[in-house]
Design a protein around this motif. Sequence first.
Motif, PDB file in Angstrom:
ATOM      1  N   GLN A   3      81.563 -50.535  25.036  1.00 34.47           N
ATOM      2  CA  GLN A   3      81.579 -49.174  24.525  1.00 34.47           C
ATOM      3  C   GLN A   3      80.452 -48.968  23.531  1.00 34.47           C
ATOM      4  O   GLN A   3      80.108 -49.886  22.770  1.00 34.47           O
ATOM      5  N   LEU A   4      79.867 -47.766  23.550  1.00 32.46           N
ATOM      6  CA  LEU A   4      78.837 -47.367  22.602  1.00 32.46           C
ATOM      7  C   LEU A   4      79.273 -46.058  21.975  1.00 32.46           C
ATOM      8  O   LEU A   4      79.621 -45.116  22.692  1.00 32.46           O
ATOM      9  N   VAL A   5      79.269 -45.996  20.655  1.00 29.03           N
ATOM     10  CA  VAL A   5      79.707 -44.790  19.955  1.00 29.03           C
ATOM     11  C   VAL A   5      78.627 -44.378  18.962  1.00 29.03           C
ATOM     12  O   VAL A   5      78.361 -45.094  17.989  1.00 29.03           O
ATOM     13  N   GLU A   6      78.053 -43.196  19.207  1.00 26.77           N
ATOM     14  CA  GLU A   6      77.006 -42.680  18.335  1.00 26.77           C
ATOM     15  C   GLU A   6      77.594 -41.865  17.187  1.00 26.77           C
ATOM     16  O   GLU A   6      78.670 -41.266  17.328  1.00 26.77           O
ATOM     17  N   SER A   7      76.876 -41.829  16.088  1.00 25.87           N
ATOM     18  CA  SER A   7      77.250 -41.002  14.947  1.00 25.87           C
ATOM     19  C   SER A   7      76.000 -40.715  14.124  1.00 25.87           C
ATOM     20  O   SER A   7      74.949 -41.304  14.357  1.00 25.87           O
ATOM     21  N   GLY A   8      76.146 -39.800  13.173  1.00 28.04           N
ATOM     22  CA  GLY A   8      75.040 -39.522  12.267  1.00 28.04           C
ATOM     23  C   GLY A   8      74.285 -38.246  12.539  1.00 28.04           C
ATOM     24  O   GLY A   8      73.385 -37.871  11.787  1.00 28.04           O
ATOM     25  N   GLY A   9      74.636 -37.560  13.622  1.00 22.97           N
ATOM     26  CA  GLY A   9      73.968 -36.309  13.909  1.00 22.97           C
ATOM     27  C   GLY A   9      74.381 -35.220  12.932  1.00 22.97           C
ATOM     28  O   GLY A   9      75.288 -35.402  12.113  1.00 22.97           O
ATOM     29  N   GLY A  10      73.697 -34.090  13.020  1.00 21.20           N
ATOM     30  CA  GLY A  10      74.016 -32.984  12.131  1.00 21.20           C
ATOM     31  C   GLY A  10      72.952 -31.913  12.198  1.00 21.20           C
ATOM     32  O   GLY A  10      72.079 -31.931  13.070  1.00 21.20           O
ATOM     33  N   VAL A  11      73.026 -30.996  11.244  1.00 21.06           N
ATOM     34  CA  VAL A  11      72.062 -29.910  11.145  1.00 21.06           C
ATOM     35  C   VAL A  11      71.134 -30.202   9.966  1.00 21.06           C
ATOM     36  O   VAL A  11      71.611 -30.499   8.860  1.00 21.06           O
ATOM     37  N   VAL A  12      69.856 -30.122  10.204  1.00 13.59           N
ATOM     38  CA  VAL A  12      68.884 -30.437   9.158  1.00 13.59           C
ATOM     39  C   VAL A  12      67.711 -29.470   9.270  1.00 13.59           C
ATOM     40  O   VAL A  12      67.402 -28.977  10.362  1.00 13.59           O
ATOM     41  N   LEU A  20      70.669 -41.992  12.790  1.00 14.34           N
ATOM     42  CA  LEU A  20      71.699 -42.116  13.803  1.00 14.34           C
ATOM     43  C   LEU A  20      72.147 -43.568  13.903  1.00 14.34           C
ATOM     44  O   LEU A  20      71.348 -44.494  13.756  1.00 14.34           O
ATOM     45  N   SER A  21      73.441 -43.736  14.183  1.00 18.03           N
ATOM     46  CA  SER A  21      74.003 -45.068  14.388  1.00 18.03           C
ATOM     47  C   SER A  21      74.649 -45.134  15.762  1.00 18.03           C
ATOM     48  O   SER A  21      75.167 -44.127  16.264  1.00 18.03           O
ATOM     49  N   CYS A  22      74.642 -46.312  16.335  1.00 18.26           N
ATOM     50  CA  CYS A  22      75.297 -46.551  17.621  1.00 18.26           C
ATOM     51  C   CYS A  22      76.061 -47.859  17.499  1.00 18.26           C
ATOM     52  O   CYS A  22      75.466 -48.938  17.510  1.00 18.26           O
ATOM     53  N   LEU A  23      77.368 -47.748  17.357  1.00 17.10           N
ATOM     54  CA  LEU A  23      78.215 -48.926  17.213  1.00 17.10           C
ATOM     55  C   LEU A  23      78.597 -49.447  18.581  1.00 17.10           C
ATOM     56  O   LEU A  23      79.142 -48.703  19.409  1.00 17.10           O
ATOM     57  N   ALA A  24      78.311 -50.704  18.816  1.00 16.79           N
ATOM     58  CA  ALA A  24      78.616 -51.327  20.100  1.00 16.79           C
ATOM     59  C   ALA A  24      79.869 -52.178  19.988  1.00 16.79           C
ATOM     60  O   ALA A  24      80.108 -52.832  18.977  1.00 16.79           O
ATOM     61  N   SER A  25      80.667 -52.168  21.042  1.00 18.71           N
ATOM     62  CA  SER A  25      81.827 -53.043  21.120  1.00 18.71           C
ATOM     63  C   SER A  25      81.929 -53.596  22.527  1.00 18.71           C
ATOM     64  O   SER A  25      81.494 -52.953  23.486  1.00 18.71           O
ATOM     65  N   GLY A  26      82.475 -54.784  22.635  1.00 16.52           N
ATOM     66  CA  GLY A  26      82.614 -55.419  23.933  1.00 16.52           C
ATOM     67  C   GLY A  26      81.404 -56.228  24.342  1.00 16.52           C
ATOM     68  O   GLY A  26      81.442 -56.941  25.354  1.00 16.52           O
ATOM     69  N   PHE A  27      80.315 -56.107  23.600  1.00 23.29           N
ATOM     70  CA  PHE A  27      79.134 -56.907  23.870  1.00 23.29           C
ATOM     71  C   PHE A  27      78.307 -56.968  22.584  1.00 23.29           C
ATOM     72  O   PHE A  27      78.526 -56.199  21.643  1.00 23.29           O
ATOM     73  N   THR A  28      77.341 -57.875  22.555  1.00 24.14           N
ATOM     74  CA  THR A  28      76.499 -58.053  21.371  1.00 24.14           C
ATOM     75  C   THR A  28      75.147 -57.408  21.604  1.00 24.14           C
ATOM     76  O   THR A  28      74.464 -57.721  22.580  1.00 24.14           O
ATOM     77  N   VAL A  29      74.756 -56.532  20.713  1.00 24.67           N
ATOM     78  CA  VAL A  29      73.514 -55.780  20.911  1.00 24.67           C
ATOM     79  C   VAL A  29      72.292 -56.691  20.971  1.00 24.67           C
ATOM     80  O   VAL A  29      71.280 -56.351  21.572  1.00 24.67           O
ATOM     81  N   ASP A  30      72.395 -57.860  20.328  1.00 26.81           N
ATOM     82  CA  ASP A  30      71.251 -58.770  20.300  1.00 26.81           C
ATOM     83  C   ASP A  30      70.906 -59.314  21.680  1.00 26.81           C
ATOM     84  O   ASP A  30      69.786 -59.784  21.890  1.00 26.81           O
ATOM     85  N   LYS A  76      76.625 -55.928  11.965  1.00 25.49           N
ATOM     86  CA  LYS A  76      77.421 -54.734  12.249  1.00 25.49           C
ATOM     87  C   LYS A  76      77.427 -54.382  13.733  1.00 25.49           C
ATOM     88  O   LYS A  76      78.091 -53.420  14.128  1.00 25.49           O
ATOM     89  N   ASN A  77      76.668 -55.133  14.520  1.00 23.25           N
ATOM     90  CA  ASN A  77      76.560 -54.871  15.967  1.00 23.25           C
ATOM     91  C   ASN A  77      76.235 -53.402  16.222  1.00 23.25           C
ATOM     92  O   ASN A  77      76.867 -52.740  17.061  1.00 23.25           O
ATOM     93  N   THR A  78      75.263 -52.925  15.499  1.00 25.55           N
ATOM     94  CA  THR A  78      74.935 -51.504  15.504  1.00 25.55           C
ATOM     95  C   THR A  78      73.437 -51.285  15.679  1.00 25.55           C
ATOM     96  O   THR A  78      72.632 -52.032  15.108  1.00 25.55           O
ATOM     97  N   LEU A  79      73.117 -50.281  16.466  1.00 27.79           N
ATOM     98  CA  LEU A  79      71.732 -49.843  16.659  1.00 27.79           C
ATOM     99  C   LEU A  79      71.516 -48.598  15.817  1.00 27.79           C
ATOM    100  O   LEU A  79      72.420 -47.778  15.697  1.00 27.79           O
ATOM    101  N   TYR A  80      70.318 -48.472  15.240  1.00 35.01           N
ATOM    102  CA  TYR A  80      70.013 -47.317  14.406  1.00 35.01           C
ATOM    103  C   TYR A  80      68.760 -46.596  14.904  1.00 35.01           C
ATOM    104  O   TYR A  80      67.912 -47.187  15.567  1.00 35.01           O
ATOM    105  N   LEU A  81      68.665 -45.328  14.550  1.00 40.72           N
ATOM    106  CA  LEU A  81      67.435 -44.575  14.755  1.00 40.72           C
ATOM    107  C   LEU A  81      67.201 -43.759  13.490  1.00 40.72           C
ATOM    108  O   LEU A  81      67.932 -42.804  13.225  1.00 40.72           O
TER     109      LEU A  81
END
Length: 123
Positions: A3-12, A20-30, A76-81
């Motif tokens: 699973q991949l779950v994005e967050s951090g969006g908004g109005v700017v 932006l963050s993308c939390l990964a579960s079930g696998f290792t992003v590395d 954190k097993n997380t991808l960022y932008l």
Amino acid sequence: QWQLVESGGGVVQPGGSLRLSCLASGFTVDFFHIGWFRQAPGKEREGVSCLGSSGVRTWYAESVKVRFTISRDHAKNTLYLQMNNLRPNDTGTYYCAEESGWSRLMRGECRHWGRGTQVTVSS
């Protein structure tokens, strides 16, 4: 279950920043290639930035070079932008995706996708 779950969006406002963050579960992003894609209303989805499993190889769309930075956090097993100096044409839904093959990732032919997070750049 992968699973991949994005967050951090908004109005700017133009010129502003978002991370932006993308939390990964079930696998290792590395262990896999992973990237960010976006889709603006009425337009096709396009690649924004990709990060190779080595953590060294990166790719950026010409329109975001210098302004955006892709990174990951192993603990954190997380991808960022990190997105700086945002422009109105950066508006869209941003997705993260994972793929074992670099070429397929670059073409957006990914095995797993998140549901996206909305970014709106407007004054």
